[in-house]
Scaffold this active site. Structure first.
Site, PDB file in Angstrom:
ATOM      1  N   LYS A  17       0.841  -1.207   0.000  1.00 46.97           N
ATOM      2  CA  LYS A  17       0.000   0.000   0.000  1.00 46.97           C
ATOM      3  C   LYS A  17       0.868   1.246   0.000  1.00 46.97           C
ATOM      4  O   LYS A  17       2.037   1.228   0.415  1.00 46.97           O
ATOM      5  CB  LYS A  17      -0.948   0.032   1.202  1.00 46.97           C
ATOM      6  N   ALA A  26      10.345  -3.185   5.799  1.00 51.37           N
ATOM      7  CA  ALA A  26      10.435  -1.961   6.606  1.00 51.37           C
ATOM      8  C   ALA A  26      10.508  -0.725   5.708  1.00 51.37           C
ATOM      9  O   ALA A  26      11.257   0.211   5.954  1.00 51.37           O
ATOM     10  CB  ALA A  26      11.622  -2.004   7.570  1.00 51.37           C
ATOM     11  N   ALA A  46       0.713  -7.149   4.764  1.00 50.72           N
ATOM     12  CA  ALA A  46       0.238  -7.874   3.577  1.00 50.72           C
ATOM     13  C   ALA A  46       0.429  -9.372   3.788  1.00 50.72           C
ATOM     14  O   ALA A  46      -0.455 -10.181   3.459  1.00 50.72           O
ATOM     15  CB  ALA A  46       0.999  -7.407   2.333  1.00 50.72           C
ATOM     16  N   ASP A  60      -2.866  -2.018   9.504  1.00 51.53           N
ATOM     17  CA  ASP A  60      -2.718  -2.141   8.047  1.00 51.53           C
ATOM     18  C   ASP A  60      -3.129  -3.511   7.524  1.00 51.53           C
ATOM     19  O   ASP A  60      -3.290  -3.690   6.308  1.00 51.53           O
ATOM     20  CB  ASP A  60      -1.260  -1.887   7.636  1.00 51.53           C
TER      21      ASP A  60
END
Ligand code: ATP
Length: 318
Positions: A15, A105, A113, A145
């Site tokens: 993303k 990172a 994900a 996330d």
């Protein structure tokens, strides 16, 4: 892997935050955010397969920089399988192989994900049949996330980022990502953001209406100047060279350039595919970053791309 073990392969996207508005630090240590998440076609894959009974969760990884990531309980893939297995009361015997393509990172939520991919893969492998809503609830417990990686597309996240609403957008967007070999730690970037803001009154995070209007129109010329990230100043403070990367991308014709999430990846929006290729080539030649990727968005969230058996013979199990 046992002979004729079943396997399920799930692909899950990286993303970029088109907007990341960060509010004051809450009492629980988290920050209230408003985030416009956008999934792009840089994918990690998780291959889940039947494990040997009693052998537990076995994580392996391949891809650039994976040596830096532990494969035990600290790995988000391990945590996702454990959380799902415990929730559904399933024996926790599974092999999970991660093929990494999302920078580690890098501010592109690669670990999240992988966790989302693991939830979808294990749900299918273990034939649990969780509904999307239940999976999203479990995802939110693993990380803000992770929910978005399941969802994909373009979505507005509030709270810690885990309360998602799909955004109305049209068109396809062409991106150039300038990546660094050395990552930045998300907690450190938030800590630096708090330090730089000390003594200043910070209001509640607000969505940028001009950004949403540009996205609805499908017009990158309107979207580019509205990209914004409240963590950018903190990421640059910890990694001053990012300023030069951003200036370089913009000088080669990007419509907008921001640090992606907590960085250090920088994201540039291009007018079209040809411009993206030109910006990527110029950035690459400039030597200001370690590598350059082009990508498009929005794309789907974590989904199964293959399932079956390994078709192995008994000899393979010895
Ligand atoms: P975000 O944008 O969500 O803050 P990020 O993209 O900056 O995250 P990740 O690649 O998701 O960073 O990884 C952050 C840290 O999480 C890594 O430094 C690593 O130690 C740890 N980690 C745990 N599991 C994984 C995984 N499967 N893949 C990558 N990192 C993982």
């Amino acid at each position: 892997m046992p002979p004729f073990a079943r396997t399920v392969t799930v692909r899950s996207p990286a993303k970029v935050n088109l907007q990341l508005a960060v509010g004051p630090r809450r009492l629980d240590g988290y920050h209230e955010v408003v985030s416009v998440f956008h999934a792009v076609n840089i994918f990690d894959e998780v291959v889940a397969s039947d494990g040997i009974p009693g052998a537990g969760i076995n994580v392996t990884m391949e891809g650039d920089g994976v040596e830096a990531v532990g494969v035990g309980e600290e790995n988000l893939v391990f945590q996702a399988a454990k959380a799902l297995g415990e929730y559904a009361d399933v024996a926790l015997d599974v092999n999970l192989h991660v093929r990494k393509d999302i920078p580690i990172a890098g501010g592109m939520a690669g670990g999240s994900a992988d966790a989302a991919a693991t939830l979808v893969a294990c749900d299918a492998l273990w034939r649990i049949g969780m509904g999307r809503e239940e999976l999203e609830k479990l995802a939110a417990r693993l990380g803000a996330d992770v929910t978005f990686a399941l969802h994909g597309g373009t979505a507005i996240g509030t709270g810690r980022g885990e309360n998602l609403t799909s955004a109305l957008i049209s068109g396809q967007y062409h991106w150039v990502f300038a990546t660094s070999n050395e990552g930045l730690s998300t907690p450190e970037v938030y800590g630096e953001c708090d330090r730089l803001r000390e003594g200043r009154g910070i209001g509640d995070p607000q969505i940028r209406e001009a950004l949403m209007a540009g996205l609805r129109r499908g017009d990158p010329e309107l979207v580019g100047p509205q990209l914004c990230n409240d963590l950018q100043v903190a990421a640059i403070s910890l990694r001053p060279t990012l300023e030069l990367v951003l200036e370089t991308g913009m000088s080669f014709g990007a419509l907008g350039g921001i640090v992606s999430g907590s960085g250090p990846t920088c994201a540039f929006l291009a007018r079209d595919e040809d411009d993206a290729l030109d910006i990527a080539a110029a950035l690459s030649a400039s030597g200001t970053c370690d590598s350059v990727r082009i990508a498009t968005g929005p794309v789907h969230g974590a989904r199964i791309v293959d399932s079956g058996t390994n078709g192995g013979s008994l000899l393979e199990s010895t």
